[in-house]
Design a protein around this motif. Structure first.
Motif, PDB file in Angstrom:
ATOM      1  N   GLU A   1       0.824  -1.203   0.000  1.00  0.00           N
ATOM      2  CA  GLU A   1       0.000   0.000   0.000  1.00  0.00           C
ATOM      3  C   GLU A   1       0.861   1.257   0.000  1.00  0.00           C
ATOM      4  N   VAL A   2       1.946   1.238   0.761  1.00  0.00           N
ATOM      5  CA  VAL A   2       2.860   2.378   0.789  1.00  0.00           C
ATOM      6  C   VAL A   2       3.558   2.533  -0.560  1.00  0.00           C
ATOM      7  N   LEU A   3       3.994   1.408  -1.121  1.00  0.00           N
ATOM      8  CA  LEU A   3       4.659   1.451  -2.429  1.00  0.00           C
ATOM      9  C   LEU A   3       3.717   2.003  -3.501  1.00  0.00           C
ATOM     10  N   GLU A   4       2.471   1.535  -3.511  1.00  0.00           N
ATOM     11  CA  GLU A   4       1.509   1.982  -4.516  1.00  0.00           C
ATOM     12  C   GLU A   4       1.190   3.460  -4.346  1.00  0.00           C
ATOM     13  N   PHE A   5       1.112   3.921  -3.103  1.00  0.00           N
ATOM     14  CA  PHE A   5       0.864   5.335  -2.823  1.00  0.00           C
ATOM     15  C   PHE A   5       1.956   6.199  -3.437  1.00  0.00           C
ATOM     16  N   GLY A   6       3.218   5.790  -3.251  1.00  0.00           N
ATOM     17  CA  GLY A   6       4.332   6.537  -3.832  1.00  0.00           C
ATOM     18  C   GLY A   6       4.371   6.433  -5.334  1.00  0.00           C
ATOM     19  N   ARG A   7       4.071   5.224  -5.850  1.00  0.00           N
ATOM     20  CA  ARG A   7       4.123   4.996  -7.292  1.00  0.00           C
ATOM     21  C   ARG A   7       3.128   5.897  -8.039  1.00  0.00           C
ATOM     22  N   GLU A   8       1.988   6.155  -7.420  1.00  0.00           N
ATOM     23  CA  GLU A   8       0.959   6.969  -8.060  1.00  0.00           C
ATOM     24  C   GLU A   8       1.268   8.456  -8.022  1.00  0.00           C
ATOM     25  N   ARG A   9       2.181   8.884  -7.166  1.00  0.00           N
ATOM     26  CA  ARG A   9       2.373  10.311  -6.928  1.00  0.00           C
ATOM     27  C   ARG A   9       3.761  10.826  -7.250  1.00  0.00           C
ATOM     28  N   MET A  10       4.671   9.943  -7.645  1.00  0.00           N
ATOM     29  CA  MET A  10       6.043  10.372  -7.908  1.00  0.00           C
ATOM     30  C   MET A  10       6.562   9.794  -9.204  1.00  0.00           C
ATOM     31  N   GLY A  11       7.567  10.459  -9.761  1.00  0.00           N
ATOM     32  CA  GLY A  11       8.218   9.980 -10.962  1.00  0.00           C
ATOM     33  C   GLY A  11       8.838   8.612 -10.745  1.00  0.00           C
ATOM     34  N   ALA A  12       9.034   7.886 -11.832  1.00  0.00           N
ATOM     35  CA  ALA A  12       9.496   6.506 -11.743  1.00  0.00           C
ATOM     36  C   ALA A  12      10.881   6.373 -11.121  1.00  0.00           C
ATOM     37  N   HIS A  13      11.684   7.433 -11.177  1.00  0.00           N
ATOM     38  CA  HIS A  13      13.025   7.360 -10.592  1.00  0.00           C
ATOM     39  C   HIS A  13      13.019   7.678  -9.103  1.00  0.00           C
ATOM     40  N   LYS A  14      11.870   8.127  -8.569  1.00  0.00           N
ATOM     41  CA  LYS A  14      11.835   8.599  -7.189  1.00  0.00           C
ATOM     42  C   LYS A  14      11.196   7.625  -6.198  1.00  0.00           C
ATOM     43  N   TYR A  15      10.092   7.008  -6.599  1.00  0.00           N
ATOM     44  CA  TYR A  15       9.303   6.301  -5.581  1.00  0.00           C
ATOM     45  C   TYR A  15      10.053   5.088  -5.028  1.00  0.00           C
ATOM     46  N   PRO A  16       9.831   4.771  -3.752  1.00  0.00           N
ATOM     47  CA  PRO A  16      10.545   3.648  -3.122  1.00  0.00           C
ATOM     48  C   PRO A  16      10.157   2.311  -3.738  1.00  0.00           C
ATOM     49  N   ARG A  17      11.116   1.425  -3.812  1.00  0.00           N
ATOM     50  CA  ARG A  17      10.862   0.040  -4.204  1.00  0.00           C
ATOM     51  C   ARG A  17      10.890  -0.884  -2.992  1.00  0.00           C
ATOM     52  N   ARG A  18      11.231  -0.341  -1.846  1.00  0.00           N
ATOM     53  CA  ARG A  18      11.349  -1.164  -0.645  1.00  0.00           C
ATOM     54  C   ARG A  18      10.792  -0.390   0.543  1.00  0.00           C
ATOM     55  N   VAL A  19      10.059  -1.074   1.409  1.00  0.00           N
ATOM     56  CA  VAL A  19       9.509  -0.478   2.627  1.00  0.00           C
ATOM     57  C   VAL A  19       9.873  -1.360   3.810  1.00  0.00           C
ATOM     58  N   GLU A  20      10.372  -0.737   4.852  1.00  0.00           N
ATOM     59  CA  GLU A  20      10.670  -1.435   6.103  1.00  0.00           C
ATOM     60  C   GLU A  20       9.904  -0.734   7.223  1.00  0.00           C
ATOM     61  N   PHE A  21       9.335  -1.511   8.157  1.00  0.00           N
ATOM     62  CA  PHE A  21       8.590  -0.946   9.275  1.00  0.00           C
ATOM     63  C   PHE A  21       9.408  -1.024  10.557  1.00  0.00           C
TER      64      PHE A  21
END
Length: 509
Positions: A467-487
């Motif tokens: 969900e966090v990855l998709e949120f970033g993917r929808e709002r940022m350029g392809a070179h910016k959004y995270p590909r990895r999330v750690e809690f």
């Protein structure tokens, strides 16, 4: 009064070797004289569209013949080029248009959906280039306007220090800044790269696979090859297997790339039926691992020369050069006319350090930019006592070799593109399930560095990593959004209550 224009790079080769093929894209073969004539025609069209000397014109275009033609047309009209990153979304492109004060947006038809949204939101006219398509919402088509009138007789003259290109680059403030490069900056960088640093030859053919909107591809590939009078083979989208086939077919002798491209080419070579005969290869944009360099050199029987630079330094500041000897793991020596030294990073002034000590890399010379567009305070921090503070940590040995060690700023370099964590963090914090977040760069074999978001979740609505990855993917350029999330339960803080990102990097690397 002395005058100078970056447009003279193309104009000079049109005079000197006009019948030589300067540009190849697919089955298109364009001579220097033809390319310059078309640029002058489009420059006149820009004048008829209201562009005046000193105006800023945004250019949103892939690696097709339309980019160099429109680029030199803008310069020939006396205007300033504002290249737009093609991975930006409409909102991010709108920011560039507004912040730069662009008079209009020249947009390739393939980018017109995003460009049109951004231009309408910013209140900027959009003029298309390239193949026409219906319902693009453009105010005009540049090629049509050019055909309707006479070309300029020559380029509009400018002063050497006048702005030529504004590159939007990253910073730790959370917003892109426009780095203002002068005609002198860019002409000197292209000229010295073409004639002083390496054994370029007039019959060299280079692959233009680096994005031309980026300073590396624009200055080191396009401007340098055009200053030399060589041939540039454009590749709109880099694919390693296709790149090898194209280089073989076009007899390419020169390759410019970032480390991820060299790694991909080496892997693709195992399945190729033939390999190009590369004579000269340059690497920049990120640190080049020694094993990658050695494996590529062995596979292709070529030599990679690693260099270092930034948008603010036009871009090349140092590079391994045969005249000084080369050393793997270093970025070589400064260009002619450029000083690169090591200064105390924590000092407000420029305090140069003795040979071998670790400190901040500082640069001065003809390649240092004018400053950040409409940001006097940030310009004053970056330009101190005629030195540009790079924000990078490094050393310089007793033979003059410069080595990059780390970054003072928290910059992430993913596939050669700068990503600044504060902007990514700002976007992710808008997610209702994200209470806190720290964005870090982690080592990655494919990308050099990968963007990782370390999240403290909201107790009432804990999101999933996807969900966090998709949120970033929808709002940022392809070179910016995270590909990895750690809690994590909490972010590590230092005495000043700043997040200790080095602790997170050590934990998750």
């Amino acid at each position: 009064m002395s005058t100078l224009s970056l447009a003279s790079v193309l104009a000079g080769s049109a005079r000197r070797c006009g019948d030589h093929i300067g540009l190849i894209e697919g089955d298109k073969r364009i001579t220097y004289s033809r390319l310059w004539a078309e640029a002058l025609a489009q420059a006149a069209a820009l004048e008829r569209l209201g562009v005046r000397p000193g105006d800023r014109v945004a250019l949103m275009c892939p690696n097709t013949v339309e980019f160099p033609r429109a680029y030199y047309a803008i310069l020939a009209a006396g205007a300033v080029v504002v290249p737009v990153h093609l991975l930006l979304r409409a909102e991010e492109t709108e920011y560039v248009l507004r912040d730069s004060g662009a008079r209009l947006l020249l947009c390739h038809s393939a980018c017109a959906e995003v460009g049109g949204q951004a231009a309408r939101a910013a209140g900027v006219r959009m003029v298309t280039v390239g193949p026409q398509a219906p319902d693009l919402g453009a105010d005009a088509h540049l090629e049509d306007v050019a055909e309707a009138g006479s070309p300029l007789p020559t380029f509009v003259t400018r002063a050497p220090g006048d702005p030529a290109v504004v590159f939007y680059t990253s910073g730790t403030s959370g917003q892109s800044k426009g780095a203002v490069l002068s005609h002198l900056n860019l002409i000197m960088n292209a000229t010295i790269c073409a004639f002083d640093t390496h054994d370029y030859r007039r019959d060299d053919i280079a692959l233009g696979a680096l994005p031309l909107f980026h300073t590396f591809g624009q200055s080191v590939s396009m401007n340098t090859l055009f200053r030399l009078g060589g041939t540039l083979v454009l590749m709109p989208r880099f694919d390693p297997a296709a790149a090898i086939e194209l280089m073989v077919a076009e007899n390419v002798t020169v390759f410019h790339g970032v480390p991820t491209m060299y790694r991909a080419l080496t892997q693709a070579a195992a399945h190729a039926s033939a390999l190009p005969r590369l004579r000269l290869c340059l690497s920049g944009g990120a640190s080049l691992p020694g094993p990658v360099l050695e494996e590529f050199n062995t596979t292709f029987d070529a030599s990679i020369y690693e260099g270092y630079g930034l948008s603010e330094t036009s871009p090349v500041a140092t590079v391994n050069q045969p005249a000084y000897g080369t050393r793997v793991g270093t970025v070589g020596h400064p260009l002619w006319g450029v000083d690169v030294e090591i200064a105390r990073a924590e000092s407000e002034g420029i305090e140069l350090l003795p040979t071998g000590e670790l400190g901040e890399i500082v640069v001065r010379g003809h390649n240092v930019f004018n400053g950040y567009l409409d940001r006097p305070a940030e310009s004053a921090k970056a330009l101190v006592d005629d030195w540009f503070r790079t924000g990078d940590l490094g050393t310089k040995d007793d033979e003059g070799f410069v080595t990059i060690v780390d970054r003072v700023k928290d910059m992430i370099i993913r596939n050669g593109f700068n990503v600044y964590p504060s902007e990514v963090e700002e976007v992710l914090l808008r997610h209702p399930g994200v209470a806190e977040v720290a964005v870090i760069g982690l080592p990655d074999e494919e990308c050099g560095e990968e963007v990782c978001a370390v999240v403290v979740a909201d107790e009432d609505q804990v999101p999933t990593a996807e969900e966090v990855l998709e949120f970033g993917r929808e709002r940022m350029g392809a070179h910016k959004y995270p590909r990895r999330v750690e809690f994590v339960k909490e972010l590590p803080l230092g005495p000043s209550m700043k997040v200790l990102k080095r602790v997170l990097r050590d934990r998750f690397s």
